[in-house]
Motif scaffolding. Structure first.
Motif, PDB file in Angstrom:
ATOM      1  N   SER A  10      -0.926  -1.503  -5.898  1.00  0.00           N
ATOM      2  CA  SER A  10      -0.171  -0.792  -4.856  1.00  0.00           C
ATOM      3  C   SER A  10      -0.374   0.712  -4.923  1.00  0.00           C
ATOM      4  O   SER A  10      -0.099   1.424  -3.952  1.00  0.00           O
ATOM      5  CB  SER A  10       1.326  -1.085  -5.012  1.00  0.00           C
ATOM      6  OG  SER A  10       1.816  -0.556  -6.236  1.00  0.00           O
ATOM      7  N   GLY A  11      -0.827   1.202  -6.092  1.00  0.00           N
ATOM      8  CA  GLY A  11      -0.895   2.647  -6.298  1.00  0.00           C
ATOM      9  C   GLY A  11       0.269   3.168  -7.106  1.00  0.00           C
ATOM     10  O   GLY A  11       0.272   4.339  -7.517  1.00  0.00           O
ATOM     11  N   LEU A  12       1.291   2.322  -7.359  1.00  0.00           N
ATOM     12  CA  LEU A  12       2.428   2.722  -8.187  1.00  0.00           C
ATOM     13  C   LEU A  12       2.103   2.478  -9.655  1.00  0.00           C
ATOM     14  O   LEU A  12       1.283   1.627 -10.002  1.00  0.00           O
ATOM     15  CB  LEU A  12       3.676   1.932  -7.793  1.00  0.00           C
ATOM     16  CG  LEU A  12       4.136   2.023  -6.342  1.00  0.00           C
ATOM     17  CD1 LEU A  12       5.438   1.241  -6.157  1.00  0.00           C
ATOM     18  CD2 LEU A  12       4.332   3.480  -5.921  1.00  0.00           C
ATOM     19  N   ASP A  18       0.888  -1.165   0.000  1.00  0.00           N
ATOM     20  CA  ASP A  18       0.000   0.000   0.000  1.00  0.00           C
ATOM     21  C   ASP A  18       0.922   1.209   0.000  1.00  0.00           C
ATOM     22  O   ASP A  18       1.479   1.578   1.030  1.00  0.00           O
ATOM     23  CB  ASP A  18      -0.896  -0.008   1.239  1.00  0.00           C
ATOM     24  CG  ASP A  18      -1.917   1.127   1.231  1.00  0.00           C
ATOM     25  OD1 ASP A  18      -1.600   2.206   0.688  1.00  0.00           O
ATOM     26  OD2 ASP A  18      -3.024   0.934   1.775  1.00  0.00           O
ATOM     27  N   ALA A  19       1.120   1.797  -1.196  1.00  0.00           N
ATOM     28  CA  ALA A  19       2.092   2.875  -1.321  1.00  0.00           C
ATOM     29  C   ALA A  19       1.691   4.107  -0.522  1.00  0.00           C
ATOM     30  O   ALA A  19       2.545   4.813   0.022  1.00  0.00           O
ATOM     31  CB  ALA A  19       2.271   3.241  -2.793  1.00  0.00           C
ATOM     32  N   GLN A  41       3.040   0.624   3.500  1.00  0.00           N
ATOM     33  CA  GLN A  41       2.896  -0.607   4.265  1.00  0.00           C
ATOM     34  C   GLN A  41       3.134  -1.813   3.349  1.00  0.00           C
ATOM     35  O   GLN A  41       2.531  -1.926   2.290  1.00  0.00           O
ATOM     36  CB  GLN A  41       1.509  -0.710   4.896  1.00  0.00           C
ATOM     37  CG  GLN A  41       1.305  -1.930   5.787  1.00  0.00           C
ATOM     38  CD  GLN A  41      -0.092  -1.966   6.367  1.00  0.00           C
ATOM     39  OE1 GLN A  41      -1.049  -2.353   5.697  1.00  0.00           O
ATOM     40  NE2 GLN A  41      -0.233  -1.518   7.618  1.00  0.00           N
ATOM     41  N   VAL A  42       4.022  -2.704   3.791  1.00  0.00           N
ATOM     42  CA  VAL A  42       4.389  -3.900   3.036  1.00  0.00           C
ATOM     43  C   VAL A  42       3.849  -5.122   3.752  1.00  0.00           C
ATOM     44  O   VAL A  42       4.034  -5.279   4.966  1.00  0.00           O
ATOM     45  CB  VAL A  42       5.922  -4.016   2.905  1.00  0.00           C
ATOM     46  CG1 VAL A  42       6.304  -5.305   2.170  1.00  0.00           C
ATOM     47  CG2 VAL A  42       6.501  -2.800   2.199  1.00  0.00           C
ATOM     48  N   ALA A  92       6.421   7.438  -5.864  1.00  0.00           N
ATOM     49  CA  ALA A  92       5.275   7.999  -5.145  1.00  0.00           C
ATOM     50  C   ALA A  92       5.846   8.770  -3.966  1.00  0.00           C
ATOM     51  O   ALA A  92       7.057   8.759  -3.718  1.00  0.00           O
ATOM     52  CB  ALA A  92       4.325   6.897  -4.666  1.00  0.00           C
ATOM     53  N   ASP A  93       4.977   9.444  -3.231  1.00  0.00           N
ATOM     54  CA  ASP A  93       5.428  10.180  -2.052  1.00  0.00           C
ATOM     55  C   ASP A  93       6.056   9.204  -1.054  1.00  0.00           C
ATOM     56  O   ASP A  93       5.397   8.275  -0.581  1.00  0.00           O
ATOM     57  CB  ASP A  93       4.246  10.896  -1.403  1.00  0.00           C
ATOM     58  CG  ASP A  93       4.672  11.752  -0.213  1.00  0.00           C
ATOM     59  OD1 ASP A  93       5.823  12.240  -0.233  1.00  0.00           O
ATOM     60  OD2 ASP A  93       3.863  11.906   0.721  1.00  0.00           O
TER      61      ASP A  93
END
Length: 418
Positions: free
Chosen positions: A266-268, A92-93, A97-98, A283-284
């Motif tokens: 992931s959002g990436l 979760d970018a 969180q991995v 990403a940020d």
């Protein structure tokens, strides 16, 4: 993580116990980062060097521990929180969180993605494993298992699929071990997609000169167990034109793909790797480095989105990614390396600066193929793009300032390195 960078006492998660991942941890500590660094690695090994796996480790001239980049002492000095033997399965970018394969969730202020790449597999070989004699070569364990297999049989029959750099190196090392080596390649001229037909043809001549059977313009239709071979080994490679090549060991060396499966949702942005800006930010608070990163590379007045699978770029990217996290996106420096790579095959070391392409204009400016030592320039769109040398490392490095400056092709041809 703020726009001014991760706090010196914050937490950073490095996913990938790789060269790029290790160089990132070293850079963080060297720059005064005192917070927690968690290093996640799918293998149980601490970071090790991959180039020797197809050469010294496979040949047996190096013990495997010589390839290790960070032993326990070094890991202790870096104060790493090691999470080895576990694969990252989700990210979760936004939350940084991995999630690991055992369900553990790790959260940090910043994240470095350095998961590298994985070998491509031939379709239709799912039922075959190392036990049957089918190998790829990416990990330390792969190299040790392959060495054990090719040295277990006198004059072991080895078929290498692919005559790229890894295939050529494996073929060269196995020939040096006394194996009967056949290389099957789909292209008419090996490495012509990278070095062009002129130099690719020279590379092809090295196979025959060293007793290796190179078969070009041949695809592979399938690999299966040989009839009457109930034991562990005994394979047949069927080529697209109907030929059958028997082997004790088959090594598939048809390239790699960036390890991004765990980053879906992931959002990436994923497109032949993790897409990053020119400062390696995906990403940020998230940067990427090494074979998995595809970043905006600015050079000679232009820019391109590029992913490079070379040792030197991975090492420099690990450093740059860590510095980018510490500086923050507003102040981080662009990542503008001069790519460098080498390949040892058949007793010869190829060295390349820059990013050559198969369609580049190529000019031999020093030495010759007959001499066995030469310097070649690669040009594209009126610019010097790369320099290659065999046996002339000093002259090669003399062209580095021109690549850094974005030299014109004409100026490069007129240049005489010291």
């Amino acid at each position: 993580m703020t726009s001014d960078g991760v706090r010196p006492d914050g937490t950073v998660i490095v996913v990938g116990a790789s060269l790029a991942g290790l160089r990132a941890t070293e850079a963080l500590r060297n720059e005064g980062f005192t917070g927690k660094i968690t290093l996640v690695g799918e293998e149980l090994h601490l970071p090790y060097d991959r180039p020797p796996l197809s050469k010294q480790v496979l040949a047996g001239t190096w013990p495997p521990e010589k390839a290790v980049l960070a032993d326990r002492k070094r890991a202790g000095e870096l104060q790493l929180h090691e999470v080895l033997g576990h694969r990252a399965v989700r990210l979760d970018a936004e939350k940084r969180q991995v999630e690991l394969d055992d369900g553990t969730k790790l959260s940090g202020d910043a994240l470095i993605v350095a998961t590298g790449a994985s070998p491509r597999h031939l379709p239709g070989t799912d039922g075959l494993t190392q036990r049957n004699g089918l190998f790829t070569l990416r990990t330390l364990d792969d190299s040790l298992a392959l060495r054990a297999a090719v040295t277990a049989v006198d004059a072991c029959r080895v078929v290498v699929i692919g005559a790229g750099f890894i295939g050529a190196e494996v073929a060269s090392t196995c020939a040096g071990l006394g194996c009967q080596v056949t290389v099957v390649e789909t292209m008419a001229i090996p490495l012509s997609n990278v070095l062009g037909p002129l130099i690719g043809s020279h590379c092809a001549s090295l196979y025959e000169a060293n007793g290796v059977n190179l078969q070009t313009e041949r695809g592979v239709a399938g690999i299966h167990r040989a009839e009457g071979s109930p034991g562990s080994n005994g394979l047949v490679v069927e080529t697209g034109d109907g030929e059958r090549v028997e082997a004790d060991v088959v090594v598939v060396g048809i390239g790699v793909a960036p390890s991004v499966e765990w980053l879906k949702d992931s959002g990436l942005t994923l497109e032949n790797g993790v897409v990053c800006d020119d400062r390696l930010f995906a990403a940020d608070g998230v940067v990427a480095a090494g074979d998995v990163a595809r970043w905006v590379w600015r050079h000679d007045g232009s820019e391109e989105l590029i992913r490079i699978e070379h040792w030197q770029v991975a090492a420099e990217a690990g450093l740059a990614a860590a510095l980018a996290l510490l500086a923050g996106p507003r102040h981080a420096a662009p990542f503008t390396p001069v790519p460098y790579f080498w390949s040892d095959q058949f007793g010869i070391r190829f060295q390349v600066l820059g990013n050559p392409g198969g369609d580049d204009e190529v000019e031999i400016v020093s030495g010759s193929f007959d001499e066995g030592k030469f310097v070649a320039l690669f040009g594209r769109a009126g610019r010097l793009r790369a320099v290659m040398a065999i046996g002339r490392p000093r002259q090669l490095m003399g062209y580095r300032p021109l690549l850094e400056a974005g030299s014109s092709w004409d100026a490069a041809l007129a240049h005489t390195p010291a």
